[in-house]
Design a protein around this motif. Structure first.
Motif, mmCIF file in Angstrom:
data_model
loop_
_atom_site.group_PDB
_atom_site.id
_atom_site.type_symbol
_atom_site.label_atom_id
_atom_site.label_comp_id
_atom_site.label_asym_id
_atom_site.label_seq_id
_atom_site.Cartn_x
_atom_site.Cartn_y
_atom_site.Cartn_z
ATOM 1 N N VAL A 22 -9.544 -0.852 -9.950
ATOM 2 C CA VAL A 22 -8.261 -1.339 -10.470
ATOM 3 C C VAL A 22 -8.453 -2.536 -11.389
ATOM 4 C CG1 VAL A 22 -6.045 -2.361 -9.836
ATOM 5 C CG2 VAL A 22 -6.981 -0.471 -8.485
ATOM 6 N N GLU A 23 -9.291 -3.498 -10.998
ATOM 7 C CA GLU A 23 -9.455 -4.706 -11.805
ATOM 8 C C GLU A 23 -10.065 -4.375 -13.162
ATOM 9 O OE1 GLU A 23 -11.573 -7.674 -9.701
ATOM 10 O OE2 GLU A 23 -10.010 -7.993 -8.202
ATOM 11 N N ARG A 24 -11.086 -3.495 -13.161
ATOM 12 C CA ARG A 24 -11.710 -3.152 -14.439
ATOM 13 C C ARG A 24 -10.775 -2.321 -15.312
ATOM 14 N NH1 ARG A 24 -14.913 -5.784 -17.681
ATOM 15 N NH2 ARG A 24 -16.302 -4.442 -18.925
ATOM 16 N N ARG A 25 -9.930 -1.465 -14.674
ATOM 17 C CA ARG A 25 -8.945 -0.697 -15.438
ATOM 18 C C ARG A 25 -7.984 -1.646 -16.153
ATOM 19 N NH1 ARG A 25 -8.167 4.679 -14.847
ATOM 20 N NH2 ARG A 25 -5.985 4.447 -15.453
ATOM 21 N N ILE A 26 -7.586 -2.708 -15.468
ATOM 22 C CA ILE A 26 -6.685 -3.681 -16.074
ATOM 23 C C ILE A 26 -7.358 -4.331 -17.286
ATOM 24 C CG2 ILE A 26 -5.531 -5.900 -15.716
ATOM 25 C CD1 ILE A 26 -5.077 -5.053 -12.824
ATOM 26 N N ILE A 155 1.228 -11.859 -10.235
ATOM 27 C CA ILE A 155 1.914 -10.580 -10.443
ATOM 28 C C ILE A 155 0.922 -9.524 -10.904
ATOM 29 C CG2 ILE A 155 3.553 -9.390 -11.954
ATOM 30 C CD1 ILE A 155 5.300 -11.879 -11.837
ATOM 31 N N ARG A 156 0.022 -9.893 -11.801
ATOM 32 C CA ARG A 156 -0.979 -8.936 -12.289
ATOM 33 C C ARG A 156 -1.901 -8.486 -11.160
ATOM 34 N NH1 ARG A 156 -5.379 -9.946 -17.196
ATOM 35 N NH2 ARG A 156 -6.865 -8.351 -16.549
ATOM 36 N N ALA A 157 -2.335 -9.433 -10.314
ATOM 37 C CA ALA A 157 -3.236 -9.093 -9.218
ATOM 38 C C ALA A 157 -2.566 -8.177 -8.192
ATOM 39 C CB ALA A 157 -3.730 -10.369 -8.541
ATOM 40 N N ALA A 158 -1.262 -8.379 -7.972
ATOM 41 C CA ALA A 158 -0.563 -7.613 -6.938
ATOM 42 C C ALA A 158 -0.053 -6.266 -7.422
ATOM 43 C CB ALA A 158 0.609 -8.438 -6.384
ATOM 44 N N THR A 159 0.281 -6.162 -8.715
ATOM 45 C CA THR A 159 0.944 -4.945 -9.210
ATOM 46 C C THR A 159 0.206 -4.263 -10.354
ATOM 47 O OG1 THR A 159 2.290 -6.149 -10.838
ATOM 48 C CG2 THR A 159 3.180 -5.953 -8.601
ATOM 49 N N ALA A 160 -0.850 -4.887 -10.903
ATOM 50 C CA ALA A 160 -1.562 -4.378 -12.082
ATOM 51 C C ALA A 160 -0.642 -4.333 -13.306
ATOM 52 C CB ALA A 160 -2.164 -3.005 -11.824
ATOM 53 N N PRO A 184 6.258 -0.064 -7.485
ATOM 54 C CA PRO A 184 6.710 -1.452 -7.605
ATOM 55 C C PRO A 184 6.923 -1.850 -9.062
ATOM 56 C CG PRO A 184 4.838 -1.279 -6.108
ATOM 57 C CD PRO A 184 4.969 0.051 -6.780
ATOM 58 N N SER A 185 8.007 -2.564 -9.302
ATOM 59 C CA SER A 185 8.310 -3.067 -10.634
ATOM 60 C C SER A 185 8.567 -4.570 -10.537
ATOM 61 C CB SER A 185 9.538 -2.360 -11.215
ATOM 62 O OG SER A 185 10.689 -2.666 -10.433
ATOM 63 N N VAL A 186 8.524 -5.223 -11.690
ATOM 64 C CA VAL A 186 8.753 -6.667 -11.752
ATOM 65 C C VAL A 186 9.999 -6.924 -12.582
ATOM 66 C CG1 VAL A 186 7.770 -8.895 -12.437
ATOM 67 C CG2 VAL A 186 6.262 -7.064 -11.640
ATOM 68 N N PHE A 201 12.244 -6.434 -17.381
ATOM 69 C CA PHE A 201 11.786 -5.461 -16.385
ATOM 70 C C PHE A 201 10.453 -4.886 -16.841
ATOM 71 C CE2 PHE A 201 11.596 -1.092 -14.798
ATOM 72 C CZ PHE A 201 11.971 -1.209 -13.470
ATOM 73 N N ALA A 202 9.492 -4.743 -15.904
ATOM 74 C CA ALA A 202 8.179 -4.178 -16.228
ATOM 75 C C ALA A 202 7.750 -3.232 -15.114
ATOM 76 C CB ALA A 202 7.145 -5.285 -16.411
ATOM 77 N N VAL A 203 7.151 -2.085 -15.508
ATOM 78 C CA VAL A 203 6.743 -1.079 -14.528
ATOM 79 C C VAL A 203 5.630 -0.227 -15.137
ATOM 80 C CG1 VAL A 203 8.355 0.728 -15.281
ATOM 81 C CG2 VAL A 203 7.669 0.608 -12.860
#
Length: 266
Positions: A22-26, A155-160, A184-186, A201-203
């Motif tokens: 997940v982290e590398r995908r981000i 937020i990035r760490a929790a939701t990508a 999950p959305s922000v 809004f971001a998803v």
């Protein structure tokens, strides 16, 4: 390979093959949002990968091994031919999108948003409008105080989800994680100087795409939505009763704000 290292061709290929954490995908998605040519190649590879999977899924399970092998070689050969043609077309599309955003920034909205809004907006826009309406209800309740502490890294760490850079002068008054059709959305509640209180809004809608800021309307609300890679955004405002002249001014400013937020993700 640890996060933060330069993105290589091997990383891009591993991204297409779903072989990254997940982290590398981000990290790769952030890189693609800043490099349109690389994003074009990856989008073409993703489409060809899915077409190959679909074609191979149609091969009967009891087919002879030689038949299956021949089918795979044929599909790979056809895929290479399609890849070169599609890369050319995708590069042209990316060039047109870039030119359109440049013209929008230089000369203001050219009416593209109004025309595009005639088509049904993506499903995530409905989720953004619903979240905005929920925020209007919460803001009127004394028992539901806002949570203004805003930490984009958390937020990035929790939701990508990577959040855009807010313009100077905007104030965050509430931050919420909402359920949505896509997970999950922000949602940020922001106070702006141009069009009052709005929600950002971001998803992650589940598909890779690049969409410039586009206006959509829902009753008394207006949304400027866009997508960068695997994350989609919608800036929603409205809910009052402005005059017609004021409503047009607010929509123009909202469109410009959406474009500015989208550009901050590069």
């Amino acid at each position: 390979m640890s996060p933060g290292e330069p993105i290589s061709d091997a990383d891009l290929q591993a991204y297409v093959d779903d072989q990254l954490g997940v982290e590398r995908r981000i990290d790769v998605e952030a890189y693609l949002s800043r490099h349109a040519e690389a994003a074009t190649r990856v989008m073409a590879d993703l489409r060809i990968r899915d077409e190959l999977r679909l074609a191979l899924a149609d091969v009967p399970r009891r087919a002879a091994p030689l038949t299956v092998g021949a089918a795979r070689r044929l599909e790979q050969g056809l895929a290479r031919d399609r890849l070169f043609g599609r890369l050319q077309r995708a590069a042209s599309i990316a060039l047109l999108i870039g030119a359109g955003w440049f013209a929008h920034a230089q000369f203001g909205p050219l009416g593209v948003s109004q025309v595009s809004a005639a088509a049904p907006p993506p499903a995530y826009v409905s989720d953004a409008v619903m979240a905005h309406r929920t925020t209007l209800v919460r803001s009127a309740m004394r028992s539901q105080p806002g949570a203004p502490d805003y930490d984009p890294a958390e937020i990035r760490a929790a939701t990508a989800i990577v959040m855009p850079v807010l313009p100077e002068g905007w104030t965050v008054t509430d931050v919420q994680i909402f359920p949505s059709t896509f997970g999950p959305s922000v949602e940020l509640v922001v106070r702006t100087g141009d069009f009052g209180t709005a929600t950002l809004f971001a998803v992650r809608p589940g598909a890779f795409d690049v969409v410039p800021a586009t206006l959509a309307h829902k009753d008394e609300l207006t949304a400027a939505y866009w997508q960068m890679g695997e994350v989609a955004y919608a800036l929603v405002a409205g809910g009052g009763s402005p005059t017609p002249d004021r409503a047009t001014l607010d929509q123009t400013m909202l469109d410009q704000a959406g474009t500015r937020l989208a550009r901050s993700l590069y």
